[in-house]
Enzyme design. Structure first.
Site, PDB file in Angstrom:
ATOM      1  N   GLU A  60      67.787  83.988  42.672  1.00 49.54           N
ATOM      2  CA  GLU A  60      67.608  82.612  43.546  1.00 49.54           C
ATOM      3  C   GLU A  60      66.596  81.440  42.944  1.00 49.54           C
ATOM      4  O   GLU A  60      66.599  80.255  43.090  1.00 49.54           O
ATOM      5  CB  GLU A  60      67.339  83.276  44.783  1.00 49.54           C
ATOM      6  CG  GLU A  60      67.108  82.207  45.931  1.00 49.54           C
ATOM      7  CD  GLU A  60      67.165  82.743  47.081  1.00 49.54           C
ATOM      8  OE1 GLU A  60      65.983  82.581  46.998  1.00 49.54           O
ATOM      9  OE2 GLU A  60      67.599  83.314  48.001  1.00 49.54           O
ATOM     10  N   HIS A  70      74.375 108.080  34.154  1.00 51.94           N
ATOM     11  CA  HIS A  70      75.291 108.153  34.137  1.00 51.94           C
ATOM     12  C   HIS A  70      76.306 107.317  35.119  1.00 51.94           C
ATOM     13  O   HIS A  70      77.180 107.555  35.458  1.00 51.94           O
ATOM     14  CB  HIS A  70      75.023 109.938  34.581  1.00 51.94           C
ATOM     15  CG  HIS A  70      74.607 110.858  34.081  1.00 51.94           C
ATOM     16  ND1 HIS A  70      74.892 112.012  33.391  1.00 51.94           N
ATOM     17  CD2 HIS A  70      73.508 111.547  33.650  1.00 51.94           C
ATOM     18  CE1 HIS A  70      74.258 112.705  32.191  1.00 51.94           C
ATOM     19  NE2 HIS A  70      72.930 111.491  33.139  1.00 51.94           N
ATOM     20  N   LYS A  82      75.593  78.621  54.636  1.00 49.69           N
ATOM     21  CA  LYS A  82      74.576  78.361  55.684  1.00 49.69           C
ATOM     22  C   LYS A  82      75.253  77.805  57.214  1.00 49.69           C
ATOM     23  O   LYS A  82      75.848  77.915  57.341  1.00 49.69           O
ATOM     24  CB  LYS A  82      73.062  78.463  55.544  1.00 49.69           C
ATOM     25  CG  LYS A  82      72.341  79.440  55.148  1.00 49.69           C
ATOM     26  CD  LYS A  82      71.008  79.249  55.414  1.00 49.69           C
ATOM     27  CE  LYS A  82      70.031  80.221  54.084  1.00 49.69           C
ATOM     28  NZ  LYS A  82      68.883  79.401  54.634  1.00 49.69           N
TER      29      LYS A  82
HETATM   30  O1  F6P Z   1      61.683  83.902  55.329  1.00 50.30           O
HETATM   31  P1  F6P Z   1      62.817  83.172  55.463  1.00 50.30           P
HETATM   32  O2  F6P Z   1      62.071  81.583  55.460  1.00 50.30           O
HETATM   33  O3  F6P Z   1      63.998  83.633  56.960  1.00 50.30           O
HETATM   34  O4  F6P Z   1      64.050  82.519  54.449  1.00 50.30           O
HETATM   35  C1  F6P Z   1      64.588  84.059  54.041  1.00 50.30           C
HETATM   36  C2  F6P Z   1      65.485  84.077  52.666  1.00 50.30           C
HETATM   37  O5  F6P Z   1      66.501  83.029  52.538  1.00 50.30           O
HETATM   38  C3  F6P Z   1      66.214  82.400  51.789  1.00 50.30           C
HETATM   39  O6  F6P Z   1      65.568  80.809  52.500  1.00 50.30           O
HETATM   40  C4  F6P Z   1      67.731  81.925  51.436  1.00 50.30           C
HETATM   41  O7  F6P Z   1      68.382  82.808  50.404  1.00 50.30           O
HETATM   42  C5  F6P Z   1      65.618  82.544  50.426  1.00 50.30           C
HETATM   43  O8  F6P Z   1      65.020  81.880  49.701  1.00 50.30           O
HETATM   44  C6  F6P Z   1      64.236  83.581  52.062  1.00 50.30           C
HETATM   45  O9  F6P Z   1      63.853  84.874  50.733  1.00 50.30           O
END
Ligand code: F6P
Length: 422
Positions: free
Chosen positions: A270, A299, A412
């Protein structure tokens, strides 16, 4: 720092001039107001407030950790590496209805007074975590618990300035720990996000924090011949530039450290997988992490690692001394057993790791071999800070921002569009 390193085929030469330049850059990164991961654990109030919260709920035998990504991977990794007591941990880290069904079934059969629900979300708005909150409040409602009593069962960890969870925390009077605004979610293992589960797992939090603090000076050293952070960054960057190697196999020889690979995966993927550089130009860069653990994956994946495309760098983590060991003598007579009989299980683990490294080298593979004396709080914290620092520094080598994640946003938004069409 008490991590020791070997590089194969060889450690890159890091001159003191180069070291001084890179450490200047690294200091610029870690002193930036939005990227304080390197110093957060120096804030003693974060440690003391977490300990106070732990004292308040220390009678709880079931710790339900709710969070996703960086809000769960660090705690999962710490608990699976070092849990020392019988606290039952449940990690609600996905929205698979079948898994949630099993988790809720378990919770239906335990006394609520034995449970603590720790909701962790930096933003406070993550759909998966809020969905779990909805389901857990239904569980509580079915057991006759009113919202005014949630404070007896819930602790929140979230950004203290900007978070939806803060509004709920105020409304329900929930004890709330800080996820520092200036630390990104995937860099929060060394904050209350990791501290509270660590305490419930019986870990020595003081030793954990000491490990991280003791690593700081070495990571900032301008001696190029000893600063392994700089050597690792140079090693990986030049492999990518000169040989096109941009896959990173992360392979601890330890089951207890297996989850470290999953934690590393989010941190590395990320942070470093980006479309644009800092100037806004399209570059589509990144290092692809590959999860592994020894000896089991010998393995499974090692055939590919040995003979497949030479497009991977290997980070192999060794635990020098395991907390337990077993002699391998046996009353049974078998040729293969008798070859083992004078050795111990940890001898076999070490031999298999060294054998794999030797064979990888013969196949001209590129390896960073990191050794810790033992798997304890001190060394785990040093590994965490080392790989967080390496990730931040690699961001500079790649000329990208390692602290954002714009690529996850579109998915999202579309998910909510789909939801609204259902
Ligand atoms: O802690 P939050 O804001 O719930 O986010 C959870 C996760 O979602 C993200 O923002 C996107 O995957 C990550 O960077 C983060 O760790």
């Amino acid at each position: 720092m008490s991590l020791s390193f070997k590089f194969f085929p060889e450690r890159p030469n890091v001159s003191n001039d180069l070291a001084a330049t890179k450490i200047d850059i690294f200091k610029g990164i870690i002193n930036n107001a939005r990227t304080q991961f390197f110093y957060t654990f120096n804030r003693t109030e974060l440690e003391t407030t977490t300990k106070t919260v732990y004292q308040k709920f220390s009678d709880r035998k079931v710790f339900v950790h709710v969070g996703i990504g960086g809000s769960s991977l660090g705690p999962e990794m710490m608990v699976s590496a070092l849990q020392k007591n019988d606290t039952k941990f449940i990690f609600i880290n996905n929205i698979d209805p079948e898994e949630i069904h099993s988790q809720m079934n378990f919770l239906k059969n335990v006394e609520l007074k034995d449970c603590l629900f720790y909701f962790v979300s930096k933003s406070g708005g993550t759909a998966e975590t809020l969905a779990a909150l909805a389901i857990i409040t239904q569980l509580l409602e079915a057991r006759g618990v009113r919202p005014s009593e949630y404070k007896n069962y819930f602790v929140f960890a979230t950004d203290p300035v900007k978070s939806e969870l803060l509004t709920l925390a105020r409304e329900w009077d929930i004890t709330t720990l800080e996820v520092p605004s200036d630390v990104g979610g995937r860099f929060t293992a060394l904050t209350p996000v990791g501290f509270l589960p660590a305490l419930f797992a019986g870990m020595d939090l003081d030793l954990f924090i000491k490990g991280a603090k003791d690593a700081q000076a070495d990571l900032l050293s301008t001696d190029g011949s000893t600063n392994e952070l700089l050597a690792a960054a140079e090693f990986l960057y030049h492999l990518k530039e000169k040989k096109g190697i941009s896959q990173t196999v992360f392979m601890p020889y330890s089951s207890k450290l297996r989850s470290l690979s999953f934690w590393f995966t989010q941190l590395w993927a990320e942070s470093l997988g980006k479309k644009k550089n800092r100037k806004g130009e399209m570059i589509n860069v990144g290092f692809t992490p590959i999860v592994g653990y020894g000896a089991t994956d010998q393995h499974s994946q090692v055939q590919l690692f040995m003979e497949g495309p030479n497009d991977k760098a290997f980070i192999i983590v060794e635990v020098e001394k395991f907390a337990h060991d077993f002699p391998l003598h046996s009353v049974l007579s078998s040729n293969n057993l008798s070859k083992l009989s004078t050795f111990s299980l940890s001898n076999l683990m070490k031999a298999e790791m060294e054998g794999t490294i030797k064979a990888l080298r013969e196949n001209e593979r590129h390896i960073i071999h990191v050794k810790i004396a033992k798997n304890d709080e001190y060394h785990l914290a040093q590994l965490i800070l080392f790989f967080e620092s390496l990730t931040a520094l690699m961001g500079d080598y790649l000329m990208i921002d390692p602290f954002d994640q714009p690529g996850v946003e579109a998915g999202k938004i579309y998910a909510f569009e789909f939801l609204n069409q259902l």
